[in-house]
Structures are given as structure tokens and as C-alpha cells.
Design a protein around this motif. Structure first.
Motif, short mmCIF file in Angstrom:
data_model
loop_
_atom_site.label_atom_id
_atom_site.label_comp_id
_atom_site.label_asym_id
_atom_site.label_seq_id
_atom_site.Cartn_x
_atom_site.Cartn_y
_atom_site.Cartn_z
N MET A 1 0.86 -1.18 0.00
CA MET A 1 0.00 0.00 0.00
C MET A 1 0.90 1.24 0.00
O MET A 1 1.90 1.29 0.71
N ARG A 2 0.53 2.22 -0.76
CA ARG A 2 1.31 3.46 -0.84
C ARG A 2 1.18 4.26 0.45
O ARG A 2 0.18 4.18 1.15
N THR A 3 2.20 5.02 0.75
CA THR A 3 2.24 5.80 1.98
C THR A 3 1.06 6.75 2.08
O THR A 3 0.44 6.88 3.14
N GLN A 4 0.72 7.41 0.99
CA GLN A 4 -0.41 8.34 1.03
C GLN A 4 -1.70 7.63 1.42
O GLN A 4 -2.47 8.13 2.25
N ALA A 5 -1.94 6.47 0.87
CA ALA A 5 -3.15 5.71 1.20
C ALA A 5 -3.15 5.28 2.66
O ALA A 5 -4.20 5.29 3.32
N VAL A 30 13.84 15.48 -4.12
CA VAL A 30 13.78 14.04 -3.85
C VAL A 30 13.61 13.32 -5.19
O VAL A 30 13.21 13.93 -6.18
N PRO A 31 13.90 12.03 -5.24
CA PRO A 31 13.71 11.28 -6.49
C PRO A 31 12.24 11.29 -6.94
O PRO A 31 11.32 11.44 -6.13
N ALA A 32 12.05 11.13 -8.23
CA ALA A 32 10.70 11.06 -8.80
C ALA A 32 9.89 9.97 -8.11
O ALA A 32 10.44 8.94 -7.69
N ASN A 33 8.59 10.19 -7.98
CA ASN A 33 7.65 9.26 -7.38
C ASN A 33 7.87 9.00 -5.89
O ASN A 33 7.44 7.99 -5.36
N SER A 34 8.56 9.91 -5.23
CA SER A 34 8.78 9.78 -3.79
C SER A 34 7.50 10.06 -3.02
O SER A 34 6.60 10.74 -3.52
N GLU A 35 7.42 9.54 -1.82
CA GLU A 35 6.32 9.82 -0.89
C GLU A 35 6.96 10.18 0.45
O GLU A 35 6.93 9.42 1.40
N THR A 36 7.52 11.38 0.48
CA THR A 36 8.27 11.82 1.66
C THR A 36 7.72 13.10 2.28
O THR A 36 7.96 13.36 3.45
N HIS A 37 7.03 13.92 1.50
CA HIS A 37 6.54 15.21 1.97
C HIS A 37 5.03 15.28 1.72
O HIS A 37 4.59 15.14 0.58
N PHE A 38 4.27 15.52 2.79
CA PHE A 38 2.82 15.55 2.66
C PHE A 38 2.23 16.78 3.34
O PHE A 38 2.78 17.27 4.34
N LYS A 39 1.11 17.21 2.80
CA LYS A 39 0.31 18.25 3.44
C LYS A 39 -1.04 17.63 3.76
O LYS A 39 -1.69 17.05 2.88
#
Length: 103
Positions: A1-5, A30-39
Motif C-alpha cells: 500500500m502506498r504511503t499516502q493511502a 527528492v527522487p521522482a515518485n517519492s512519498e516523503t513530503h505531505f500536506k
């Protein structure tokens, strides 16, 4: 599962009336398709009577595993339904990234 989900799923515990989780990693160095920064914009009646720090602590508790691992930055915008309505149901804009060099 993706981090955002995962973030979206875990935040359901706060019974949000509004929940927006935006992956802003592409705005950073960050590299493309990263999931490191969220709002996160979250509106919940559970925040009634709580100071902002207590609201943030609730989210940090729910997302402890993600914050200890893949998530580097988490911008939180947490409102009661009344506060959300008073601001015109407007999500705050994110600042531009200054990059890893700080310049």
C-alpha cells in the motif's frame, strides 16, 4: 500500500468531515515518485476545545510509523468544522521548497 493511502486510512480514526492528503514530494529535492513530503488538511469535531499542539499530537500518534520511516515532512492544517467554515473552506498554500542547501 502506498504511503499516502496509509496516511488517509489511519486519519479516518479522527472521524474527519474533510480530509485531504497531498503528496508534495515533487516540490522538493527528492527522487521522482517519492512519498516523503505531505500536506494534510483535516477537519474534525474531535478537535473541538483542543489547542493546536494537542491536535498535532493526535495526528503524530496515529502516524508514528510513517513519521519514523518514509515520511520526512508533514504539514498539518487541522480545524474544527466551525474554524473551517470561518476560513471559507480554503486550504492554505504550501511554501516553495528552499532545497537541501537552504538557499
Amino acid at each position: 500500500m502506498r504511503t499516502q493511502a496509509i496516511i488517509e486510512e489511519k486519519l479516518q480514526a479522527l472521524d474527519p468531515t474533510v480530509l485531504t492528503v497531498e503528496n508534495e514530494s515533487h516540490m522538493h529535492s527528492v527522487p521522482a515518485n517519492s512519498e516523503t513530503h505531505f500536506k494534510v488538511t483535516l477537519v474534525s469535531g474531535r478537535f473541538q476545545g483542543l489547542m493546536p499542539v494537542k491536535r498535532h499530537q493526535q495526528v503524530y500518534t496515529l502516524l508514528a510509523d510513517e513519521l519514523a520511516g518514509p515520511v520526512h515532512a508533514l504539514a498539518l492544517h487541522l480545524y474544527t468544522p466551525e474554524e473551517w467554515q470561518a476560513r471559507g473552506e480554503d486550504r492554505p498554500a504550501s511554501p516553495n521548497c528552499r532545497g537541501g542547501s537552504g538557499s
